[in-house]
Design a protein around this motif. Sequence first.
Motif, short mmCIF file in Angstrom:
data_model
loop_
_atom_site.label_atom_id
_atom_site.label_comp_id
_atom_site.label_asym_id
_atom_site.label_seq_id
_atom_site.Cartn_x
_atom_site.Cartn_y
_atom_site.Cartn_z
N SER A 132 0.84 -1.20 0.00
CA SER A 132 0.00 0.00 0.00
C SER A 132 0.87 1.25 0.00
CB SER A 132 -0.89 0.03 1.25
OG SER A 132 -0.15 0.49 2.35
N ASN B 180 0.96 3.68 2.13
CA ASN B 180 1.53 3.98 3.44
C ASN B 180 2.77 3.13 3.71
OD1 ASN B 180 -0.33 5.96 4.08
ND2 ASN B 180 -1.71 4.57 5.17
N ALA C 25 1.49 -5.36 9.53
CA ALA C 25 0.91 -6.31 10.48
C ALA C 25 -0.33 -6.90 9.82
CB ALA C 25 0.53 -5.58 11.76
N LEU D 171 -3.29 -9.83 10.58
CA LEU D 171 -3.91 -10.86 11.43
C LEU D 171 -3.04 -11.17 12.65
CD1 LEU D 171 -5.06 -13.22 8.53
CD2 LEU D 171 -6.39 -11.46 9.68
N GLY D 172 -2.50 -10.11 13.23
CA GLY D 172 -1.73 -10.27 14.46
C GLY D 172 -0.36 -10.90 14.26
N HIS E 213 4.30 -1.67 9.72
CA HIS E 213 3.17 -0.75 9.56
C HIS E 213 1.87 -1.49 9.84
CE1 HIS E 213 -0.01 1.57 7.65
NE2 HIS E 213 0.73 2.60 8.04
N GLY F 183 -2.62 -1.08 11.09
CA GLY F 183 -3.82 -0.26 11.20
C GLY F 183 -4.01 0.23 12.62
N ASN F 184 -3.82 -0.67 13.59
CA ASN F 184 -4.05 -0.26 14.98
C ASN F 184 -3.23 -1.01 16.01
OD1 ASN F 184 -5.29 -2.68 14.70
ND2 ASN F 184 -7.33 -2.00 15.32
N ASP F 185 -2.71 -2.18 15.68
CA ASP F 185 -1.99 -2.96 16.71
C ASP F 185 -0.94 -3.85 16.05
OD1 ASP F 185 -1.08 -4.40 18.83
OD2 ASP F 185 -2.98 -5.43 19.24
#
Length: 152
Positions: free
Chosen positions: A12, A14, A61, A63-64, A95, A97-99
């Motif tokens: 992507s 980003n 990242a 799926l964890g 990089h 999305g949130n975690d």
Amino acid sequence: MRTLLIVHHTPSPNCQALFEAVVSGATTPEIEGVRVVRRAALSATASDVLEADGYLLGTPANLGYMSGALKHFFDQIYYPCLDDTRGRPFGYYVHGGNDVTGAVRAVEAVTTGLGWRRAADPVTVTGEPGKADTEACWELGATVAAGLMPGA
Ligand SMILES: Cc1cc2nc3c(=O)[nH]c(=O)nc-3n(C[C@H](O)[C@H](O)[C@H](O)COP(=O)(O)O)c2cc1C
């Protein structure tokens, strides 16, 4: 001439911004005697790894965990490179999305298994990278590359 291998999965814009900043830092003109080789994670080979002196890894990242592409890279190179690359320096960026916790843990685990030596703190970024994020990636690239300079 020493070789820095950058292995990245860049799906992507980003992720591309972070990758470009790492490459920019690693190829800054002040760093002499270090050749920078870039490989998409799905095309990097054990020969690429054996021929390099240090490594930069980049992944989203997913799926964890680290991306499937970077996992595939490690699946391919782990045993062919285990004996000969122990102790070599590396750095990485993630990089998400949130975690990015699980991805960081995954990269730490496999590089610990390989016996690679982390030469810089990891850079983790969530969402759209800001100036501080791309600067941190630039520093990451420059730090790992500078550590490979002959005589460093
Ligand atoms: C299948 C899938 C799984 C994902 N899992 C995670 C995750 O576990 N943690 C996280 O922080 N981001 C996760 N993401 C977000 C990606 O890390 C993010 O889309 C990627 O870094 C690209 O960033 P961008 O979408 O902002 O361009 C996931 C994305 C996809 C498509």
